[in-house]
Design an enzyme around this catalytic site. Sequence first.
Site, PDB file in Angstrom:
ATOM      1  CE  LYS A 214      -3.845   2.250   0.245  1.00  0.00           C
ATOM      2  NZ  LYS A 214      -3.388   2.977  -0.964  1.00  0.00           N
TER       3      LYS A 214
ATOM      4  CE  LYS B  26       4.792   7.263  -2.066  1.00  0.00           C
ATOM      5  NZ  LYS B  26       4.175   7.707  -0.802  1.00  0.00           N
TER       6      LYS B  26
ATOM      7  CG  ASP C 183       3.504  10.818  -2.886  1.00  0.00           C
ATOM      8  OD1 ASP C 183       3.348  10.532  -1.694  1.00  0.00           O
ATOM      9  OD2 ASP C 183       4.505  11.461  -3.277  1.00  0.00           O
TER      10      ASP C 183
ATOM     11  CB  THR D 141      -2.092  13.735   4.285  1.00  0.00           C
ATOM     12  OG1 THR D 141      -2.511  12.627   3.488  1.00  0.00           O
ATOM     13  CG2 THR D 141      -0.632  13.566   4.664  1.00  0.00           C
TER      14      THR D 141
ATOM     15  CG  ASN E 182      -4.387  16.463  -0.555  1.00  0.00           C
ATOM     16  OD1 ASN E 182      -3.930  15.699   0.280  1.00  0.00           O
ATOM     17  ND2 ASN E 182      -5.675  16.651  -0.726  1.00  0.00           N
TER      18      ASN E 182
HETATM   19  N1  GLU Z   1       1.190   9.067  -0.622  1.00  0.00           N
HETATM   20  C1  GLU Z   1       0.644   9.045   0.701  1.00  0.00           C
HETATM   21  C2  GLU Z   1       1.738   8.699   1.691  1.00  0.00           C
HETATM   22  O1  GLU Z   1       2.866   9.106   1.515  1.00  0.00           O
HETATM   23  C3  GLU Z   1      -0.609   8.194   0.819  1.00  0.00           C
HETATM   24  C4  GLU Z   1      -0.490   6.779   0.368  1.00  0.00           C
HETATM   25  C5  GLU Z   1      -1.798   6.013   0.347  1.00  0.00           C
HETATM   26  O2  GLU Z   1      -2.839   6.559   0.673  1.00  0.00           O
HETATM   27  O3  GLU Z   1      -1.740   4.837  -0.013  1.00  0.00           O
HETATM   28  O4  GLU Z   1       1.529   8.070   2.700  1.00  0.00           O
END
Ligand code: GLU
Length: 449
Positions: free
Chosen positions: A93, A129, A169, A212, A243
């Site tokens: 994830k 990622k 992201d 976030t 965001n």
């Molecule tokens: N990109 C975000 C992070 O750095 C969210 C990742 C997600 O929701 O899977 O955690």
Amino acid sequence: MVSGKAYVASVFEKVKEQNAHEEEFLQAVEEVFDSLVPVFDQYPQYIEENLLERLVEPERIVSFRVPWVDDKGQVRVNRGYRVQFSSAIGPYKGGLRFHPSVNQSIVKFLGFEQIFKNSLTGQPIGGGKGGSNFDPKGKSDLEIMRFTQSFMTELHKHIGPDTDVPAGDIGVGGREIGYLFGQYKRLKGYENGVLTGKGLTYGGSLARTEATGYGVVYFAEQMLKSRGQELAGKTAIVSGSGNVAIYATEKLHELGAKVVAVSDSSGYVYHEAGIDLDLLKDLKEVKRARISAYVDTHSDAVFTPAGGDSIWTIKADLAFPCATQNELNEDDAKALITNGVSAVAEGANMPSTLKAVAAFHEAGVAFGPAKAANAGGVAVSALEMAQNSSRTAWSFEEVDGKLKEIMTDIYHHSAEAAEAFDAKGNLVVGANIAGFLKVAEAMSAQGIV
Ligand code: GLU
């Protein structure tokens, strides 16, 4: 039996040797490894199982060609990645980043961080990622769509709601997730839980957009509370204007703090009266404009172009680096400290350099590291997965309530782990250890895999 220190040092030597040019990845690994030394003294079986050397090697990296055609009819090619780092506690994830700086080191550092961050959320999600060196800046909607469709045409072979669940992201927001979801559906059929950060009309979760930014503020609130302080009445610098920055600003204002500066890659705006959030949202979410346009509406605000004084030279009580990796160096940390900053919470991933973090600790500044402080986004992604699986949709209040609870728990678990391992008050050590212990136990239980 070798000591924890000797074991960690020997693994780090190998990691350096094998990933010599992956600067950001090595930086992320070094920070975690430094924290874990006492854990290996306490759990020597993890040395026997050579757990660290296994953990630091991604389970799988997929790298692929992304060909697409721009509006002028020219054929363009970018490189796509998905790093499936660890499935010890759940499906991979983590988000996708579209930015020209994306390379294997960047996706590996982000994927590595994600393992610990996701573990800290208490949700059953592993670490991954991905992304591309595609630059969304200045591209038309149709170009974005053609690129993302091409990207998904390869990526769909490697992901699924129970195996690997990407999200957004930097450079990947609601628009991109929509196009990615549409293309996945066309290729594989309707599988609602394959992506998170979806629009509300097709399976997204309320409060995911805000998560976030709100989460990093909930985390800062806990850090201040432990020192007998509160957010109300404080001034704050929030770098970035994506965001995370927008919704951190929204929550800070709601809780009585005043954000006086925001930025983008072109520079920063200082507005002593307090950042006008409606204008910021209009510029960034609707018009996709540069932050310099802010001063066209507010003549009492000052714009400083990139390359001038850094945003961190502004005097404020709180700092929220919410832009990108290594945006806050040792000099910036010293400037903040001289100006009396009392807390720093990271909304971006690894925004502070190792030396900057050391300076904050030395000065006694409350410091909330990214993998704890910005875990709210991925935590609500896991809640989106839960809603998708059970074919339900929770109210904004319900999701926001759970988010607040998760951030409060992350703070306490990190603070407690720090104290248990002789590093009271050091949330970097605490978050790394608390995140690691769950993953280590799961890895150990599953044998040598
Ligand atoms: N990109 C975000 C992070 O750095 C969210 C990742 C997600 O929701 O899977 O955690």
